[in-house]
Design a protein around this motif. Structure first.
Motif, mmCIF file in Angstrom:
data_model
loop_
_atom_site.group_PDB
_atom_site.id
_atom_site.type_symbol
_atom_site.label_atom_id
_atom_site.label_comp_id
_atom_site.label_asym_id
_atom_site.label_seq_id
_atom_site.Cartn_x
_atom_site.Cartn_y
_atom_site.Cartn_z
ATOM 1 N N LEU A 85 0.838 -1.204 0.000
ATOM 2 C CA LEU A 85 0.000 0.000 0.000
ATOM 3 C C LEU A 85 0.873 1.255 0.000
ATOM 4 C CD1 LEU A 85 -3.009 0.857 0.196
ATOM 5 C CD2 LEU A 85 -2.690 0.998 2.672
ATOM 6 N N LYS A 86 0.573 2.170 -0.905
ATOM 7 C CA LYS A 86 1.351 3.402 -1.025
ATOM 8 C C LYS A 86 0.425 4.607 -1.152
ATOM 9 C CE LYS A 86 5.321 1.238 -3.329
ATOM 10 N NZ LYS A 86 6.269 1.294 -4.468
ATOM 11 N N LYS A 87 0.897 5.730 -0.599
ATOM 12 C CA LYS A 87 0.191 6.994 -0.765
ATOM 13 C C LYS A 87 1.202 8.108 -0.911
ATOM 14 C CE LYS A 87 -3.157 9.927 -1.014
ATOM 15 N NZ LYS A 87 -4.024 9.954 -2.218
ATOM 16 N N ASP A 88 1.175 8.770 -2.062
ATOM 17 C CA ASP A 88 2.075 9.878 -2.340
ATOM 18 C C ASP A 88 1.304 11.193 -2.320
ATOM 19 O OD1 ASP A 88 4.090 8.021 -2.740
ATOM 20 O OD2 ASP A 88 3.801 7.951 -4.916
ATOM 21 N N PHE A 89 1.975 12.237 -1.851
ATOM 22 C CA PHE A 89 1.409 13.579 -1.892
ATOM 23 C C PHE A 89 2.332 14.485 -2.704
ATOM 24 C CE2 PHE A 89 -0.464 11.917 2.036
ATOM 25 C CZ PHE A 89 -1.801 12.232 1.829
ATOM 26 N N LEU A 90 1.742 15.377 -3.466
ATOM 27 C CA LEU A 90 2.499 16.345 -4.250
ATOM 28 C C LEU A 90 2.588 17.641 -3.445
ATOM 29 C CD1 LEU A 90 3.851 16.407 -7.062
ATOM 30 C CD2 LEU A 90 1.813 17.582 -7.901
ATOM 31 N N VAL A 91 3.799 18.058 -3.125
ATOM 32 C CA VAL A 91 3.990 19.275 -2.340
ATOM 33 C C VAL A 91 4.859 20.254 -3.129
ATOM 34 C CG1 VAL A 91 3.763 18.047 -0.156
ATOM 35 C CG2 VAL A 91 6.026 18.352 -1.154
ATOM 36 N N ARG A 92 4.729 21.518 -2.801
ATOM 37 C CA ARG A 92 5.550 22.556 -3.434
ATOM 38 C C ARG A 92 6.603 23.027 -2.439
ATOM 39 N NH1 ARG A 92 3.463 24.731 -8.143
ATOM 40 N NH2 ARG A 92 1.367 24.019 -8.694
ATOM 41 N N ASP B 217 4.700 4.013 2.178
ATOM 42 C CA ASP B 217 5.589 3.547 1.109
ATOM 43 C C ASP B 217 5.728 2.026 1.113
ATOM 44 O OD1 ASP B 217 7.373 3.541 -0.972
ATOM 45 O OD2 ASP B 217 9.090 4.217 0.214
ATOM 46 N N GLY B 218 4.645 1.349 0.702
ATOM 47 C CA GLY B 218 4.726 -0.099 0.534
ATOM 48 C C GLY B 218 4.433 -0.894 1.793
ATOM 49 N N VAL B 219 3.347 -0.562 2.481
ATOM 50 C CA VAL B 219 2.966 -1.277 3.702
ATOM 51 C C VAL B 219 2.161 -2.519 3.339
ATOM 52 C CG1 VAL B 219 1.558 -1.171 5.796
ATOM 53 C CG2 VAL B 219 3.025 0.757 5.167
ATOM 54 N N THR C 234 -2.413 6.009 6.823
ATOM 55 C CA THR C 234 -2.825 4.615 6.669
ATOM 56 C C THR C 234 -4.264 4.426 7.127
ATOM 57 O OG1 THR C 234 -0.551 3.891 7.103
ATOM 58 C CG2 THR C 234 -2.270 2.230 7.245
ATOM 59 N N LEU C 235 -4.604 4.974 8.287
ATOM 60 C CA LEU C 235 -5.965 4.838 8.803
ATOM 61 C C LEU C 235 -6.977 5.478 7.859
ATOM 62 C CD1 LEU C 235 -4.843 3.636 11.405
ATOM 63 C CD2 LEU C 235 -6.312 5.195 12.685
ATOM 64 N N LYS C 236 -6.615 6.605 7.265
ATOM 65 C CA LYS C 236 -7.543 7.266 6.351
ATOM 66 C C LYS C 236 -7.764 6.440 5.080
ATOM 67 C CE LYS C 236 -6.635 11.915 8.079
ATOM 68 N NZ LYS C 236 -5.969 13.217 7.832
ATOM 69 N N MET C 237 -6.749 5.705 4.647
ATOM 70 C CA MET C 237 -6.947 4.814 3.506
ATOM 71 C C MET C 237 -7.780 3.605 3.899
ATOM 72 S SD MET C 237 -3.421 4.915 1.258
ATOM 73 C CE MET C 237 -2.248 4.680 2.603
ATOM 74 N N LEU C 238 -7.603 3.104 5.121
ATOM 75 C CA LEU C 238 -8.378 1.953 5.583
ATOM 76 C C LEU C 238 -9.850 2.297 5.764
ATOM 77 C CD1 LEU C 238 -5.923 0.426 8.217
ATOM 78 C CD2 LEU C 238 -6.481 -0.499 5.972
ATOM 79 N N THR D 73 -7.709 7.879 -1.105
ATOM 80 C CA THR D 73 -7.512 6.839 -2.120
ATOM 81 C C THR D 73 -6.029 6.509 -2.225
ATOM 82 O OG1 THR D 73 -9.387 7.675 -3.392
ATOM 83 C CG2 THR D 73 -7.843 6.245 -4.543
ATOM 84 N N PRO D 74 -5.641 5.232 -2.134
ATOM 85 C CA PRO D 74 -4.222 4.873 -2.251
ATOM 86 C C PRO D 74 -3.664 5.235 -3.628
ATOM 87 C CG PRO D 74 -5.525 3.032 -1.388
ATOM 88 C CD PRO D 74 -6.498 4.052 -1.873
ATOM 89 N N THR D 75 -2.390 5.585 -3.649
ATOM 90 C CA THR D 75 -1.716 5.824 -4.926
ATOM 91 C C THR D 75 -1.523 4.519 -5.675
ATOM 92 O OG1 THR D 75 -0.562 7.737 -3.986
ATOM 93 C CG2 THR D 75 0.357 6.777 -6.004
ATOM 94 N N SER D 76 -1.170 3.461 -4.937
ATOM 95 C CA SER D 76 -1.028 2.135 -5.526
ATOM 96 C C SER D 76 -1.149 1.101 -4.426
ATOM 97 C CB SER D 76 0.324 1.995 -6.252
ATOM 98 O OG SER D 76 1.397 2.125 -5.330
ATOM 99 N N GLY D 77 -1.164 -0.167 -4.810
ATOM 100 C CA GLY D 77 -1.340 -1.245 -3.855
ATOM 101 C C GLY D 77 -2.807 -1.576 -3.658
ATOM 102 N N THR D 78 -3.067 -2.576 -2.832
ATOM 103 C CA THR D 78 -4.444 -3.002 -2.576
ATOM 104 C C THR D 78 -4.726 -2.966 -1.082
ATOM 105 O OG1 THR D 78 -3.787 -5.338 -2.433
ATOM 106 C CG2 THR D 78 -4.467 -4.504 -4.595
#
Length: 316
Positions: free
Chosen positions: A7-14, A31-33, A56-60, A65-70
């Protein structure tokens, strides 16, 4: 009950890249849990600030929405099946409220019964149990805005459980509570876990919550799992050592050594000493100390989980 695979979640920051220019940068919050949590497990999910716990909790729970993974919770995919999932999980965020600010606690609970379509008999039975275990009766008719933090948190726990969730997610449930309120919340959650009907995932910086409630500890750092196992396994992995604390009749002789230990501290004018047990057993160390100097009192202290986790964070 819960399954995460890479499970992965990426954020775009400036970020600033000059006096007037900013550039975009991708930050991996998770990053790959990969984890599997079974029915009835009580799992502590901890890490330093920014490690990815709340993400992680917010994705669960279907908030992100996760960036990738299931990810699967109760056999459901959280984001596309979020409404169905909400009927089967309970969520308590320590700094967010699901209660109506201007309504008495009793009426908030009544509204939640209709929102979750809970049969009246089931609702009444669960509410009675929570009222008894969390001592809610004295403030059931008080508007939520007038409740103390400890009272409100007990109300939040009740609100999360009235529909009989299969999984309960707790994010800092004891933050800011006084000692009495913490004890009430911990006792309630311990009894809930002992029943074995509810899977509990707890994130917190208060490691006393973890020691009291959780059989399994997952430590996350920089978005990755760095430990998954029991608290005892964590102590063994990072070389935690017990301590021998002794009150002496007379100070230790100069140059005194106790085989298999390290002299960690000398206080009270030399009358209290603390030895770290390296290779020596508690019995051997006690016998060696008693044979050398007169001892008034002694105790063997178990390793402090906060020290172990702090060392783990520092390494990562």
């Amino acid at each position: 009950m819960i399954e995460m695979q890479d499970l992965k979640k990426d954020f775009l920051v400036r970020v600033k890249a000059g006096r007037l220019r900013r550039e975009k940068r991708t930050v991996a919050a998770v990053d790959g849990v990969s984890l599997r949590i079974g029915r009835g497990e009580m799992v502590g999910y901890i890490g330093p600030n920014g490690a990815g716990k709340s993400t992680t909790l917010k994705m669960l729970t279907g908030v992100l929405t996760p960036t990738s993974g299931t990810v699967s919770v109760c056999g459901l995919t959280p984001v596309p099946q979020r409404t169905t999932l909400a009927l089967r999980i309970g969520v308590v965020f320590g700094q967010r409220s699901q209660l109506w600010w201007d309504l008495p606690l009793r009426e908030s609970f009544a509204l939640l019964r209709h929102i979750y379509r809970v049969p009246p008999a089931d609702h009444a039975a669960r509410l009675k149990r929570c009222r008894d275990l969390l001592d809610l009766d004295e403030f059931m008719d008080t508007p939520v805005r007038q409740l103390s933090l400890g009272q409100r948190m007990r109300g939040e726990l009740t609100a999360a459980l009235l529909h009989g969730p299969e999984v309960l997610f707790l994010d800092e449930p004891t933050i800011g509570l006084d000692v009495v309120s913490k004890q009430a919340v911990r006792s309630f959650l311990a009894e809930l876990g002992a029943a074995g009907d509810t899977t509990l995932v707890l994130t917190t910086h208060d490691l006393a919550d973890i020691e009291r409630l959780c059989d399994r500890l997952v430590v996350i750092g920089h978005g990755r799992v760095v430990h998954d196992g029991s608290i005892e396994a964590l102590h063994a992995r990072y070389g935690s050592r017990r301590s021998l604390v002794a009150d002496l009749e007379t100070p230790l002789p100069d140059g005194f050594t106790l085989p298999g230990t390290t002299l960690a501290a000398v206080t009270a004018n030399g009358h209290r000493v603390t030895f770290t047990l390296d290779s020596a057993t508690a019995g051997t160390a006690v016998a060696g100390l008693v044979a050398a100097v007169p001892v008034r009192d002694l105790s063997v202290l178990e390793p402090d989980i906060e020290d172990v986790v702090a060392r783990l964070y520092a390494e990562r």
